[in-house]
Write an enzyme that holds these catalytic residues in place. Structure first.
Site, mmCIF file in Angstrom:
data_model
loop_
_atom_site.group_PDB
_atom_site.id
_atom_site.type_symbol
_atom_site.label_atom_id
_atom_site.label_comp_id
_atom_site.label_asym_id
_atom_site.label_seq_id
_atom_site.Cartn_x
_atom_site.Cartn_y
_atom_site.Cartn_z
ATOM 1 N N ILE A 183 0.836 -1.190 0.000
ATOM 2 C CA ILE A 183 0.000 0.000 0.000
ATOM 3 C C ILE A 183 0.876 1.247 0.000
ATOM 4 O O ILE A 183 1.783 1.393 0.829
ATOM 5 C CB ILE A 183 -0.938 0.027 1.228
ATOM 6 C CG1 ILE A 183 -1.820 -1.226 1.255
ATOM 7 C CG2 ILE A 183 -1.779 1.314 1.236
ATOM 8 C CD1 ILE A 183 -2.760 -1.377 0.070
ATOM 9 N N LYS A 184 0.604 2.135 -0.946
ATOM 10 C CA LYS A 184 1.367 3.382 -1.060
ATOM 11 C C LYS A 184 0.565 4.512 -0.417
ATOM 12 O O LYS A 184 -0.620 4.690 -0.710
ATOM 13 C CB LYS A 184 1.595 3.698 -2.537
ATOM 14 C CG LYS A 184 2.992 4.156 -2.898
ATOM 15 C CD LYS A 184 3.059 4.440 -4.400
ATOM 16 C CE LYS A 184 4.466 4.656 -4.876
ATOM 17 N NZ LYS A 184 4.527 4.996 -6.304
ATOM 18 N N VAL A 185 1.225 5.244 0.492
ATOM 19 C CA VAL A 185 0.570 6.383 1.148
ATOM 20 C C VAL A 185 1.471 7.603 1.012
ATOM 21 O O VAL A 185 2.698 7.472 0.975
ATOM 22 C CB VAL A 185 0.287 6.111 2.635
ATOM 23 C CG1 VAL A 185 -0.658 4.942 2.826
ATOM 24 C CG2 VAL A 185 1.578 5.882 3.420
#
Ligand code: G3P
Length: 217
Positions: free
Chosen positions: A82-84
């Site tokens: 997951i990219k944040v």
């Protein structure tokens, strides 16, 4: 050094995977737009093309909604990362997700202090954007050097994933500094193979081989 391909173009990923140069894939909202495809479908297809981490980015700006989007994205496949964004809400989400074993790539990093925050939040990867740093008159590779020093000072597990790579020199310098990963567009990976003297050498060998009149097989 791991090579990730920075694209949502599945044909490019499949082709490069045959060279053994694909240790993972990174995408972002702009790359999804460029693909012209549904994020869920294209991310699933990418996850089937590599065993490595596949970064899929949330688009919400608040922690609560980021968590909901992350829940949707991480159900796509076990290798979804997951990219944040590097914001307070992004790091709250990073800490919550990595606490339960989800891979997190903290993106849009432009300072060593930001990278320090991401490591303390338990990020699996930090993505400093060297190309955009250079584009704005800053020293992208100095940023990578500073992050490497700080992470080594405190034995952080967070991997330095150099992003926004524009050319082979970014790759070379990242490797010299000891970054863990370089994520690059397909054309940059292909450019790494090229050298004028290799081409000239092949030309010379084939010319001389032709003069022997022989064939192999
Ligand atoms: O992974 C981040 C990368 O896609 C950004 O690259 O060229 O838009 O700065 P660029």
């Amino acid at each position: 050094m791991k090579f990730f391909v920075d694209t949502a173009d599945t044909a490019e990923i499949a082709d490069l995977a045959q060279t053994g140069m694909v240790d993972g894939v990174t995408t972002n909202p702009s790359l999804i737009k460029k693909s012209g495809r549904d994020i869920m479908e294209v991310t699933k297809e990418i996850c089937d093309l590599t065993d490595g981490p596949v970064s899929a980015e949330v688009v919400a700006l608040d922690h609560e909604t980021m968590m909901k989007e992350a829940e949707v994205l991480r159900k796509i496949a076990d290798n979804v990362c997951i990219k944040v964004p590097l914001t307070i809400d992004g790091l709250k989400t990073c800490k919550a997700l990595t606490s339960d074993g989800t891979m997190v790539n903290v993106t849009l990093c432009f300072s060593a202090n930001q990278a320090l925050l991401a490591a303390k939040a338990g990020a699996s990867f930090i993505s400093p954007f060297v190309g955009r740093h250079d584009d704005n008159g800053f020293d992208g590779m100095k940023l990578i050097d500073d992050i490497r020093l700080i992470y080594d000072n405190y034995a952080f597990d967070t991997e330095i994933l150099v992003a926004s790579i524009r050319n082979p020199i970014h790759v070379l310098e990242s490797a010299r500094i000891g970054a863990d990963v370089a994520t690059m567009p397909p054309n940059v990976i292909r450019g790494l193979f090229k050298h004028v003297l290799t081409d000239k050498g092949i030309e010379g060998f084939l010319k001389d081989w032709e003069a022997t009149g022989q064939n192999i097989g």
